[in-house]
Design a protein around this motif. Structure first.
Motif, PDB file in Angstrom:
ATOM      1  N   ASP A  68       0.810  -1.211   0.000  1.00  0.00           N
ATOM      2  CA  ASP A  68       0.000   0.000   0.000  1.00  0.00           C
ATOM      3  C   ASP A  68       0.849   1.268   0.000  1.00  0.00           C
ATOM      4  O   ASP A  68       0.593   2.199  -0.753  1.00  0.00           O
ATOM      5  CB  ASP A  68      -0.936  -0.005   1.210  1.00  0.00           C
ATOM      6  N   TYR A 131      -0.216   6.666   6.477  1.00  0.00           N
ATOM      7  CA  TYR A 131      -0.295   5.207   6.403  1.00  0.00           C
ATOM      8  C   TYR A 131       0.604   4.549   7.436  1.00  0.00           C
ATOM      9  O   TYR A 131       0.208   3.585   8.103  1.00  0.00           O
ATOM     10  CB  TYR A 131       0.082   4.749   4.991  1.00  0.00           C
ATOM     11  N   ARG A 145      -7.834  -2.376   5.864  1.00  0.00           N
ATOM     12  CA  ARG A 145      -8.279  -1.118   5.271  1.00  0.00           C
ATOM     13  C   ARG A 145      -7.213  -0.473   4.398  1.00  0.00           C
ATOM     14  O   ARG A 145      -7.539   0.252   3.458  1.00  0.00           O
ATOM     15  CB  ARG A 145      -8.692  -0.138   6.375  1.00  0.00           C
ATOM     16  N   THR A 147      -5.328  -0.970   1.734  1.00  0.00           N
ATOM     17  CA  THR A 147      -5.185  -1.855   0.580  1.00  0.00           C
ATOM     18  C   THR A 147      -4.546  -1.112  -0.590  1.00  0.00           C
ATOM     19  O   THR A 147      -4.509   0.122  -0.628  1.00  0.00           O
ATOM     20  CB  THR A 147      -6.561  -2.400   0.151  1.00  0.00           C
ATOM     21  N   SER A 149      -5.652  -1.043  -3.685  1.00  0.00           N
ATOM     22  CA  SER A 149      -6.674  -0.336  -4.482  1.00  0.00           C
ATOM     23  C   SER A 149      -7.021   1.011  -3.867  1.00  0.00           C
ATOM     24  O   SER A 149      -7.178   2.017  -4.593  1.00  0.00           O
ATOM     25  CB  SER A 149      -7.938  -1.198  -4.582  1.00  0.00           C
ATOM     26  N   ARG A 150      -7.098   1.084  -2.548  1.00  0.00           N
ATOM     27  CA  ARG A 150      -7.380   2.367  -1.906  1.00  0.00           C
ATOM     28  C   ARG A 150      -6.202   3.317  -2.054  1.00  0.00           C
ATOM     29  O   ARG A 150      -6.390   4.533  -2.195  1.00  0.00           O
ATOM     30  CB  ARG A 150      -7.695   2.145  -0.426  1.00  0.00           C
ATOM     31  N   SER A 151      -4.991   2.763  -2.025  1.00  0.00           N
ATOM     32  CA  SER A 151      -3.806   3.597  -2.225  1.00  0.00           C
ATOM     33  C   SER A 151      -3.799   4.199  -3.626  1.00  0.00           C
ATOM     34  O   SER A 151      -3.417   5.369  -3.812  1.00  0.00           O
ATOM     35  CB  SER A 151      -2.532   2.775  -2.010  1.00  0.00           C
ATOM     36  N   ILE A 153      -6.476   4.843  -5.468  1.00  0.00           N
ATOM     37  CA  ILE A 153      -7.537   5.857  -5.504  1.00  0.00           C
ATOM     38  C   ILE A 153      -7.060   7.152  -4.851  1.00  0.00           C
ATOM     39  O   ILE A 153      -7.266   8.253  -5.386  1.00  0.00           O
ATOM     40  CB  ILE A 153      -8.805   5.331  -4.803  1.00  0.00           C
ATOM     41  N   ILE A 154      -6.398   7.021  -3.700  1.00  0.00           N
ATOM     42  CA  ILE A 154      -5.882   8.205  -3.000  1.00  0.00           C
ATOM     43  C   ILE A 154      -4.825   8.910  -3.846  1.00  0.00           C
ATOM     44  O   ILE A 154      -4.776  10.147  -3.911  1.00  0.00           O
ATOM     45  CB  ILE A 154      -5.314   7.810  -1.622  1.00  0.00           C
TER      46      ILE A 154
END
Length: 354
Positions: A68, A131, A145, A147, A149-151, A153-154
């Motif tokens: 991440d 993080y 949480r 992940t 994919s979230r990284s 998106i951010i």
């Protein structure tokens, strides 16, 4: 260079102040950037391109292990590369006596890439800090949480937000009305009041708030690790080293640039209002120095790679170990060759005497 108060460094201007006293304006050393910035840009270009290229290559080879935080490290490297590719054009600009030959559009593109690199770097360093704070201080809450994919998106959100913040800069003129061969990093004196307001709000949102978040997160991490008795010593050392690197980045690159940039804009506003200050020339030179220092962030950011990604640190240690072994072997071979030459020379002398 974003300042058109005078075309010569040997002229003193006198303006009547509001109190009807005569104030002498100190001469501005506009020749200083032509001597200082090109060597800095050359150094940053060579070191930054090599360091970031090697770091991105290491991340590419470990793509399957991409975590991440490494997503932010990858984007940090891409932002640096984007800016480094514009440096050769700025080198030509200063070597050519501050004459921009690449057109007004590309001038704005170059300045936009600089701002994109600067504030994306600050943004991704902030993401890395948050993080690591969550992973160390609140591991149970962060589990599942943080992940990839979230990284991603951010990261996309950081690029978009920084682009939105930097976009208004492109609408300000980068050349004076009477000269077309200049490429200002801010704008002409005609719009300097509006640019000062924009720059101050930009500094607050793009630098001030992320800086407080970054330093707050790592300060809390260090305090947390020092208070725990069963803390992994290696984790504590890595976190402390990364905190020191971030503090150095902010002290050397980011803080001086934002402080002197806004002070220089303010001095230009005062100059335009026919109010001269003794510190005007000093602020201008300090701003030019900070402009060179802030570009160093593209060469110093790879230090973050070493303390965030364990694979890169291990690969660097292996590379340094190979260099050390090669140097030792070269030294041994050189000593052996010298000994053979000396012994051979003595043997030849003996034969010649016989």
């Amino acid at each position: 260079c974003g300042d058109q108060r005078t075309k010569s460094t040997s002229v003193l201007y006198q303006f009547p102040s509001k109190t009807m006293n005569t104030t002498s304006c100190e001469e501005i050393s506009f020749d200083f950037p032509k001597k200082f910035l090109p060597p800095v840009y050359i150094l940053v270009f060579i070191v930054g391109l090599a360091a970031n290229g090697w770091g991105l290559k290491s991340l590419w080879h470990n793509w399957k292990k991409l975590g991440d935080v490494n997503v932010f490290v990858l984007n940090l490297g891409l932002a640096d590369i984007l800016y480094l590719l514009t440096l050769p054009f700025l080198m030509v600009y200063y070597f050519n006596g501050r004459k921009w030959i690449f057109g007004d559009v590309f001038c704005k593109v170059t300045r936009f890439c600089f701002n994109l690199n600067l504030y994306c770097s600050i943004g991704f360093l902030t993401c890395i800090s948050v993080y690591r704070y969550l992973a160390i201080v609140h591991p149970m809450r962060a589990m599942g949480r943080l992940t990839v994919s979230r990284s991603v998106i951010i990261s996309v959100m950081v690029w978009i937000l920084v682009s939105i913040q930097s976009l208004p800069d492109t609408f300000f003129p980068k050349t004076p009305s009477n000269m077309t061969e200049k490429c200002f990093d801010t704008t002409s004196d005609e719009y300097v009041e509006d640019y000062l307001k924009y720059s101050f709000s930009w500094t607050l949102i793009g630098f001030g708030i992320p800086s407080l978040i970054t330093l707050g997160c790592y300060g809390h991490v260090i305090a947390f690790l020092c208070c725990k008795d069963n803390t992994d010593e290696l984790l504590k050392q890595r976190s402390l080293k990364l905190l020191i690197i971030l503090i150095l980045l902010f002290l050397i690159c980011y803080i001086p640039y934002h402080v002197f940039k806004n002070l220089n804009l303010w001095s230009r506003v005062l100059f335009k209002q026919r109010i001269c200050q003794k510190w005007t020339n000093g602020i201008y030179i300090a701003h030019r120095i900070s402009r060179g220092l802030v570009s160093l962030n593209s060469a110093l950011n790879p230090l973050v790679y070493l303390h965030v990604n364990e694979d890169i640190s291990a690969r660097l240690r292996q590379l340094l170990q190979r260099f050390r072994q090669a140097a030792i072997q070269l030294s041994i071979n050189t000593q052996t060759l010298v000994t053979l030459i000396q012994n051979g020379g003595g043997y030849l002398q003996v034969e010649a005497a016989e």
